[in-house]
Design an enzyme around this catalytic site. Structure first.
Site, PDB file in Angstrom:
ATOM      1  N   ASP A   1       0.834  -1.211   0.000  1.00  0.00           N
ATOM      2  CA  ASP A   1       0.000   0.000   0.000  1.00  0.00           C
ATOM      3  C   ASP A   1       0.867   1.258   0.000  1.00  0.00           C
ATOM      4  O   ASP A   1       0.551   2.247  -0.689  1.00  0.00           O
ATOM      5  CB  ASP A   1      -0.915   0.018   1.226  1.00  0.00           C
ATOM      6  CG  ASP A   1      -2.068  -0.968   1.105  1.00  0.00           C
ATOM      7  OD1 ASP A   1      -2.282  -1.513  -0.002  1.00  0.00           O
ATOM      8  OD2 ASP A   1      -2.761  -1.192   2.117  1.00  0.00           O
TER       9      ASP A   1
ATOM     10  N   GLU B   1      -2.614  -2.275  -9.216  1.00  0.00           N
ATOM     11  CA  GLU B   1      -1.348  -1.561  -9.365  1.00  0.00           C
ATOM     12  C   GLU B   1      -1.267  -0.795 -10.680  1.00  0.00           C
ATOM     13  O   GLU B   1      -0.192  -0.409 -11.126  1.00  0.00           O
ATOM     14  CB  GLU B   1      -0.170  -2.536  -9.271  1.00  0.00           C
ATOM     15  CG  GLU B   1      -0.059  -3.536 -10.398  1.00  0.00           C
ATOM     16  CD  GLU B   1      -0.832  -4.826 -10.148  1.00  0.00           C
ATOM     17  OE1 GLU B   1      -0.438  -5.860 -10.701  1.00  0.00           O
ATOM     18  OE2 GLU B   1      -1.830  -4.785  -9.396  1.00  0.00           O
TER      19      GLU B   1
END
Length: 300
Positions: free
Chosen positions: A186, A213
């Site tokens: 994260d 992503e």
């Protein structure tokens, strides 16, 4: 400090309203409807106080023009008038007025009604911001991308100008999460998002988290060479962060791959065409070894 635009041809009322509100707000005034429309576009006030009875262009005409203009259509407008006919109030409300105040007015009532509309407007802006912002990275989300890509595609089609788009994908990110943990993953996503934003120099450039992503960058009025240069800068800046990635198949640090495309939209084209072209180029970059930028050089 929030801005308020007051429009009234009566100097006495205009001065009274300004004195009533200038301790809490930045007040902009106008005695002419046409000039007021220009000021509203230039200053983006939080709220507009608008007299109904004015020469040349009355308050209803100004209100109609405000609601037709994209930059001002959502600004709350309080109509202020000496006309006590309910039919006039109905007309104003149907045209989009948020509230109605009759002359002569009490300064206390003015302050209270203005505060109510300002609070509602700011609350709505907060809710809208949450709806189009990615909760983790705090940049634009997929919904925001869908809206912006449609706007930019329509503009490019109308003006027959270039529009570029690019996908940016973190290389071997699943391996990163598996090795370092999702919390560290994260943090990488946040850092990558900030780096992409910092690499875009123009106000018209746009970036959003597409999902997982993957990120998407929109570059209006940008040719192939310009798009490639910007994305090369993005990739280099991310690599220079030197975030360790012991499970990468291409580097010892976190890297990204990017795929871009450029076109001049034609009649019948949809915005998803350009996004789809960029997505295909991303897969080409991945197959070519990752940690690189690949752009669609086909004629547009």
């Amino acid at each position: 400090m929030e801005k308020i635009l007051i429009i009234d041809d009566n100097m006495l009322y205009l001065s009274t309203l300004e004195m009533t509100l200038n301790s809490e707000y930045e007040v902009i005034t106008s005695r002419d409807g046409r000039n007021a429309l220009k000021l509203a576009k230039e200053n983006s006030p939080t709220i507009i106080l608008l007299d109904v009875v004015m020469p040349v262009m009355d308050g209803f005409e100004v209100l109609e023009a405000l609601k037709r203009t994209p930059e001002t259509k959502y600004i709350p407008v309080i109509l202020i008038t000496s006309l006590s006919d309910p039919d006039n109030e109905e007309v104003g409300l149907k045209l989009g007025a948020s509230d109605y105040i009759y002359k002569p007015f009490s300064p206390g009532v003015i302050r209270a009604r203005v505060k109510n509309q300002v609070d509602l407007f700011l609350m709505r802006k907060t809710i809208e911001s949450i709806a189009i912002t990615d909760a983790l990275t705090n940049i634009n989300n997929r919904r925001s991308l869908d809206i912006r890509s449609e706007v930019e595609f329509t503009r490019a089609k109308r003006e027959e100008t270039l529009l570029s788009a690019a996908f940016v994908d973190i290389d071997d990110f699943k391996n990163y999460n598996d090795y370092y943990g999702h919390l560290e993953g994260d943090e990488v996503l946040k850092t990558i998002a900030n780096t992409i934003i910092e690499s875009l120099s123009r106000k018209t450039d746009f970036a959003a988290r597409f999902g997982g992503e993957e990120f998407v960058v929109l570059l209006p009025n940008t040719p192939i060479e310009g798009g490639e240069k910007i994305l090369q800068k993005v990739c280099s800046s991310i690599e220079e962060l030197a975030i360790p990635h012991n499970r990468s198949t291409v580097s010892s640090v976190v890297t990204v791959s990017a795929g871009g495309a450029t076109l001049i939209p034609k009649r019948g084209d949809e915005s998803k065409k350009l996004i789809g072209m960029a997505d295909k180029m991303l897969y080409v970059a991945k197959r070519a070894g990752k940690n690189k930028v690949v752009w669609n050089h086909e004629p547009f």
